[in-house]
Each structure stands twice: as structure tokens, then as C-alpha cells.
Design a protein around this motif. Structure first.
Motif: not given
Length: 276
Positions: A163-167, A170-173, A201, A207
Motif C-alpha cells: 500500500q503506497g501513499f504520499t505525504y 514524500t512517498q511511503y510504502l 520511505a 531509503k
């Protein structure tokens, strides 16, 4: 001479080796996946031989530096002593989203399951705007009244899922490993073993991967309740239910600001409650 030296060496090695007592466990960090971090492995030498298990992470028997709770009704051992006298900050939600604000906590006793007539061991945690209160935090400095840029919660991924999301650019997985065996195909329910949930991230060009949850078995996959910057460093903090049993809730707070070098988060607080 050689004939006599070898047995002496063997005897010395056996005599000098530390003895393991029955009923004593030894713990060490071991790799449970060739690419990723570790869980605590415990070898227990008991009456019927050795048994190796992987302990749960987080460990809800540990004492963490920040006190957290939610409003509601609890067994007596699930409420911190003198909770009403502590200074609390609440994470609340209104029509515009989540925000931090001071919270006044009150407690009152009620007759819990198993109490004898007239006995009241259960404790209610009461706070203004209780219906909109997502979390109560005590023992942490630097929390000011402000809006939290937060994202909707989601269920933790199943083994093999991402599940990826951007905050804030910055992209987080989020991704999970483990084994799943269906026991009710129609209901899409599984038995999950050796579960590990990670987040990664790239921060300042580096990383970072970190373990969030690990368990030998899970009977009920839980929810990431809140993703948002609680401590004010533009990195999304996490409020997650890390319980692995259906009758248990274990609200866990991961903050980024106090994280050690090379880590995304530090686990600072946990509140575990049991059902009936």
C-alpha cells in the motif's frame, strides 16, 4: 601424547560451556527474512525439550515513555493510576479534520463483569467531546493546539500486499510478509502466520525500512487508525491497532521526531485492552 591431549580438550570445552537451566529462556535478535529486520527469537528449554518461538513486536508487556488511552470503559488494570490528575493532549476530529487540543480527563468507577454486588472495579475514562476523541496522550512535550494534516485510516496489508501513499511530497510504502491459508473462502478469511508489516520511505536521500508489527500468528488483521503529523516534523506519524487477537485492542503510537538515526519511527506508547 596426542591420544591423551584430545580427550582433555573435549572435557575442558564441555566443562567450560555455560549451563542452561530448565525453564530459562534466552533471547537474541535473528533475521526472519533475508532482506529485512529482525524479531526476537526465544529458545525455551523446558521439561519436554526445546521450543523455539518468535515473540510479538511490539511487546505489550513493556513500559513505554508516553501514556496513551482513549475515552471509554475499561478494566481496572487497563487504566493508568491517577489518570485524572495527569496533563493530557487529545487528538480530536471535527468536520474539517483532525486537530490537537488540551483535554481534561475524568474517571468514574462502574460495576465490571465479575464484580460482586456493590463492587465497582471498572473505570470509565471521560473527556469532553468524547465521540470525536481519537486518542489521548500524556507525558509528551511540544504538542501544541493545531490542525493535523491526516489521511484516512486503512486496514494493514495482507502478506504479499503493498500500500503506497504520499505525504507532503514524500512517498511511503507499507508492505507485509507472511503466510496465509484460507479457512473460509467465501468470507475471504485466512489464518496468517509469521506476519511482518514494514514501512519504507526515502528521507533526505536515504531509503529507510522499518518493522512496524511482527507476530507468529494473527487471528484478526487490524487497522492503521491514523496517518498524520502529530509531533510537527512534516513526517506522518502512525496510530495503529497492533493487537493480533480478535478479543484484544492494542492502540500503538509511532512518532517520527524522537526516532533514532536511521529509523523512521520510535514506538512511544501503547494501550492494550481486553474484551469481556
Amino acid at each position: 601424547m596426542k591420544f591423551y591431549i584430545i580427550p582433555v580438550i573435549i572435557v575442558c570445552l564441555i566443562a567450560c560451556r555455560p549451563k542452561e537451566k530448565a525453564g530459562v529462556s534466552t533471547e537474541k535478535q535473528v533475521v526472519v527474512h533475508k532482506r529485512y529486520t529482525t524479531l526476537i527469537k526465544t529458545t525455551y528449554k523446558g521439561k519436554y525439550g526445546r521450543d523455539t518461538i518468535y515473540k510479538w513486536y511490539p511487546n505489550d508487556s513493556l513500559v513505554y515513555p508516553v501514556n496513551i488511552t482513549t475515552a471509554g470503559s475499561f478494566h481496572s488494570n487497563e487504566v493508568i493510576k491517577k489518570a485524572s490528575s495527569l496533563k493530557w493532549t487529545g487528538i480530536f476530529k471535527n468536520d474539517t479534520g483532525y486537530y490537537l487540543a488540551p483535554a481534561t480527563v475524568k474517571t468514574q468507577h462502574f460495576e465490571d463483569i465479575g464484580d460482586e454486588a456493590g463492587q465497582k472495579t471498572g473505570i470509565d475514562i471521560i473527556v469532553d467531546n468524547a465521540e470525536s476523541c481519537a486518542l489521548l496522550i500524556s507525558g509528551m512535550n511540544g504538542l501544541s493546539m493545531r490542525k493535523i494534516d491526516a489521511m484516512p485510516g486503512k486496514m494493514a496489508p495482507m502478506p504479499g500486499e503493498k500500500q503506497g501513499f504520499t505525504y507532503k511530497g514524500t512517498q511511503y510504502l507499507l508492505y507485509a510478509f507472511g503466510n496465509k491459508q484460507p479457512w473460509d473462502i467465501k468470507a475471504k478469511e485466512y489464518t496468517i502466520t509469521n506476519y511482518r508489516l514494514y514501512i519504507s520511505a526515502t528521507i533526505n536521500g536515504r531509503k529507510i525500512e522499518q518493522l512496524l508489527l511482527g507476530a507468529p500468528n494473527i487471528s484478526y488483521l487490524r487497522e492503521i487508525i491514523l496517518v498524520g503529523d502529530i509531533d510537527g516534523d512534516n513526517i506522518p506519524d502512525l496510530v495503529m491497532d497492533t493487537a493480533t487477537d480478535e478479543n484484544v485492542t492494542s492502540i500503538t503510537l509511532y512518532l517520527s521526531k524522537p526516532a533514532a538515526k536511521g529509523k523512521l519511527y520510535k514506538l512511544v506508547g501503547q494501550h492494550t485492552t481486553v474484551g469481556c
